[in-house]
Scaffold this motif. Structure first.
Motif, PDB file in Angstrom:
ATOM      1  N   PRO A   3       0.832  -1.209   0.000  1.00 19.44           N
ATOM      2  CA  PRO A   3       0.000   0.000   0.000  1.00 19.44           C
ATOM      3  C   PRO A   3       0.859   1.249   0.000  1.00 19.44           C
ATOM      4  CG  PRO A   3      -0.048  -1.076   2.149  1.00 19.44           C
ATOM      5  CD  PRO A   3       0.648  -2.014   1.222  1.00 19.44           C
ATOM      6  N   ALA A   4       0.388   2.286  -0.658  1.00 11.68           N
ATOM      7  CA  ALA A   4       1.134   3.537  -0.778  1.00 11.68           C
ATOM      8  C   ALA A   4       0.681   4.529   0.278  1.00 11.68           C
ATOM      9  CB  ALA A   4       0.939   4.136  -2.168  1.00 11.68           C
ATOM     10  N   LEU A   5       1.603   5.385   0.684  1.00 10.19           N
ATOM     11  CA  LEU A   5       1.241   6.492   1.560  1.00 10.19           C
ATOM     12  C   LEU A   5       0.482   7.541   0.773  1.00 10.19           C
ATOM     13  CD1 LEU A   5       4.551   6.995   3.608  1.00 10.19           C
ATOM     14  CD2 LEU A   5       2.455   5.884   4.365  1.00 10.19           C
ATOM     15  N   ARG A   6      -0.380   8.289   1.475  1.00  8.13           N
ATOM     16  CA  ARG A   6      -1.140   9.356   0.827  1.00  8.13           C
ATOM     17  C   ARG A   6      -0.901  10.689   1.537  1.00  8.13           C
ATOM     18  NH1 ARG A   6      -5.149   5.519   1.700  1.00  8.13           N
ATOM     19  NH2 ARG A   6      -6.267   6.981   3.050  1.00  8.13           N
ATOM     20  N   ILE A  88      -0.245  -3.745  12.521  1.00  7.98           N
ATOM     21  CA  ILE A  88       0.036  -2.312  12.595  1.00  7.98           C
ATOM     22  C   ILE A  88       0.106  -1.718  11.191  1.00  7.98           C
ATOM     23  CG2 ILE A  88       1.791  -0.604  13.240  1.00  7.98           C
ATOM     24  CD1 ILE A  88       2.421  -2.423  15.662  1.00  7.98           C
ATOM     25  N   ALA A  89       0.790  -2.409  10.294  1.00 12.96           N
ATOM     26  CA  ALA A  89       0.914  -1.904   8.928  1.00 12.96           C
ATOM     27  C   ALA A  89      -0.447  -1.828   8.238  1.00 12.96           C
ATOM     28  CB  ALA A  89       1.862  -2.796   8.130  1.00 12.96           C
ATOM     29  N   GLU A  90      -1.281  -2.847   8.419  1.00 14.30           N
ATOM     30  CA  GLU A  90      -2.611  -2.836   7.809  1.00 14.30           C
ATOM     31  C   GLU A  90      -3.457  -1.699   8.356  1.00 14.30           C
ATOM     32  OE1 GLU A  90      -2.960  -7.684   7.011  1.00 14.30           O
ATOM     33  OE2 GLU A  90      -3.935  -6.749   8.752  1.00 14.30           O
ATOM     34  N   ASP A  91      -3.413  -1.503   9.668  1.00 12.83           N
ATOM     35  CA  ASP A  91      -4.214  -0.434  10.264  1.00 12.83           C
ATOM     36  C   ASP A  91      -3.702   0.944   9.841  1.00 12.83           C
ATOM     37  OD1 ASP A  91      -5.687  -2.399  11.442  1.00 12.83           O
ATOM     38  OD2 ASP A  91      -4.990  -2.033  13.491  1.00 12.83           O
ATOM     39  N   CYS A  92      -2.378   1.097   9.738  1.00 12.06           N
ATOM     40  CA  CYS A  92      -1.832   2.369   9.255  1.00 12.06           C
ATOM     41  C   CYS A  92      -2.230   2.620   7.808  1.00 12.06           C
ATOM     42  CB  CYS A  92      -0.310   2.386   9.391  1.00 12.06           C
ATOM     43  SG  CYS A  92       0.304   2.617  11.083  1.00 12.06           S
ATOM     44  N   ALA A  93      -2.315   1.556   7.007  1.00 11.96           N
ATOM     45  CA  ALA A  93      -2.689   1.708   5.602  1.00 11.96           C
ATOM     46  C   ALA A  93      -4.098   2.269   5.454  1.00 11.96           C
ATOM     47  CB  ALA A  93      -2.571   0.372   4.874  1.00 11.96           C
ATOM     48  N   GLU A  94      -4.947   2.023   6.441  1.00 11.69           N
ATOM     49  CA  GLU A  94      -6.301   2.578   6.411  1.00 11.69           C
ATOM     50  C   GLU A  94      -6.298   4.075   6.704  1.00 11.69           C
ATOM     51  OE1 GLU A  94      -8.870   0.376   8.954  1.00 11.69           O
ATOM     52  OE2 GLU A  94      -8.485  -1.546   7.962  1.00 11.69           O
ATOM     53  N   VAL A  98      -2.158  10.115   7.192  1.00  5.15           N
ATOM     54  CA  VAL A  98      -1.503  10.689   8.373  1.00  5.15           C
ATOM     55  C   VAL A  98      -0.542   9.740   9.084  1.00  5.15           C
ATOM     56  CG1 VAL A  98      -3.266  12.429   8.883  1.00  5.15           C
ATOM     57  CG2 VAL A  98      -3.519  10.103   9.802  1.00  5.15           C
ATOM     58  N   LEU A  99      -0.584   8.443   8.794  1.00  2.24           N
ATOM     59  CA  LEU A  99       0.238   7.487   9.524  1.00  2.24           C
ATOM     60  C   LEU A  99       1.281   6.826   8.630  1.00  2.24           C
ATOM     61  CD1 LEU A  99      -2.342   5.688  11.860  1.00  2.24           C
ATOM     62  CD2 LEU A  99      -0.989   7.757  12.289  1.00  2.24           C
ATOM     63  N   VAL A 100       2.481   6.664   9.186  1.00  4.66           N
ATOM     64  CA  VAL A 100       3.600   6.023   8.502  1.00  4.66           C
ATOM     65  C   VAL A 100       3.971   4.781   9.311  1.00  4.66           C
ATOM     66  CG1 VAL A 100       5.976   6.268   7.689  1.00  4.66           C
ATOM     67  CG2 VAL A 100       4.430   8.259   7.699  1.00  4.66           C
ATOM     68  N   PRO A 101       3.812   3.580   8.769  1.00  5.49           N
ATOM     69  CA  PRO A 101       4.077   2.370   9.550  1.00  5.49           C
ATOM     70  C   PRO A 101       5.565   2.019   9.599  1.00  5.49           C
ATOM     71  CG  PRO A 101       3.312   1.755   7.378  1.00  5.49           C
ATOM     72  CD  PRO A 101       3.266   3.262   7.430  1.00  5.49           C
ATOM     73  N   PHE A 102       6.075   1.796  10.809  1.00  4.58           N
ATOM     74  CA  PHE A 102       7.359   1.154  11.035  1.00  4.58           C
ATOM     75  C   PHE A 102       7.072  -0.229  11.617  1.00  4.58           C
ATOM     76  CE2 PHE A 102      11.160   4.268  11.457  1.00  4.58           C
ATOM     77  CZ  PHE A 102      10.778   4.959  10.326  1.00  4.58           C
TER      78      PHE A 102
END
Length: 296
Positions: A3-6, A88-94, A98-102
């Motif tokens: 998934p890409a950041l927006r 965490i990554a899946e939830d950040c992708a939603e 505003v969120l960047v997953p590490f």
């Protein structure tokens, strides 16, 4: 495809590079109750709520800010299963506006950690990795972690290392078995020398090793410092001096949300003697570069 950041950098007022996922979707906490209580006492954050990732996203969205989110995988040393990185990554992708997953991987997992690092970046869009040497029970310069560093360097994402004292385990008999020596930032100097293409962030004012952190960040082009975990009004004077001068392009805003909120940190930062032209670098511009978002 990952998934890409927006993120819209022009809209953002700041990027907080240090926030924690403290609870999973099922209610599983990131730390044992004993260590969580010790951390709350250390930060005078008694009874603070453990926000969900969705709640964290809304908190930062309301402030026109972005946040880096991670947990700590220290199962080998602490025996406590981590919150899954994939979750965490899946939830950040939603909440990719505003969120960047590490992610966080225990170096004691060996080659399995290396494989997982590649999968997390390539399939889940993870943008960096968090290490907490004291909790994970390893020295950053231990060769056991080198295959993992090599993979992270090849993947082109940064590694963030906890440095200095930790509130986790503070006051617990024996500190909960957590050894502070592993979080001396000078131990990361070998990593920076051996992996010159790896962007490294030293997290926190590094008490009692602040001068060591400044030395490493000044000497190694690939090393940065985040300012999380302390209210700015308690920053040591040499840290403020270097942030204003030699390291003005290498210092990053971080809070330690939720135990230290961005609101509290920013209010105290407003009172700090930082040059007007340096403030936007610390709050956003440096993070865009370190996270690779200036080229996104």
């Amino acid at each position: 495809m990952a998934p890409a950041l927006r993120l819209d950098p022009a809209r953002l007022t700041a990027i907080d590079v240090h926030t924690h996922a403290e609870v999973s979707r099922t209610g599983h906490p990131s730390l044992s109750p004993e260590l969580m209580a010790a951390s709350e006492k250390y930060f005078a954050a008694h009874g603070h709520r453990m926000p969900t990732i969705a709640e964290t996203a809304e908190h930062y969205r309301q402030r026109n800010m972005a946040a880096v989110v991670f947990t700590v995988d220290a199962e080998h040393a602490l025996g406590h299963p981590p919150i899954p990185n994939e979750e965490i990554a899946e939830d950040c992708a939603e909440h990719a506006d505003v969120l960047v997953p590490f992610a966080s991987l225990d170096p004691w997992r060996g080659r399995a950690a290396v494989r997982q690092a590649r999968r997390l970046v390539e399939e889940y869009g993870v943008r960096g990795f968090k290490f907490h040497p004291s909790l994970q029970g390893f020295s950053p310069d231990d060769r056991l972690a080198y295959p993992l560093y090599e993979a992270i360097e090849e993947l082109g994402v940064p590694a963030l290392f906890h440095t200095g004292q930790t509130g986790i385990g503070a006051g617990v008999p024996g500190g909960g078995g957590i050894r502070l020596k592993h979080s001396n930032p000078m131990l990361v100097d070998d990593v920076a020398a051996d992996f010159p293409g790896l962007r490294i962030i030293l997290a926190h004012p590094s008490f009692p090793w602040q001068d060591e952190a400044l030395a490493v960040a000044t000497h190694k082009p690939n090393v940065y410092i985040d300012l999380s975990g302390w209210s700015p009004k308690y920053f040591p004077p040499q840290l403020v001096r270097y942030a204003n001068t030699l390291l003005k392009k290498k210092v990053l805003f971080g809070s330690d949300h939720p135990v230290i909120t961005a609101d509290r940190w920013l209010a105290d930062f407003a009172e700090l003697d930082i040059k007007p032209e340096v403030r936007p670098m610390i709050l956003k511009e440096n993070a865009l570069r370190v996270l690779g978002l200036d080229q996104a």
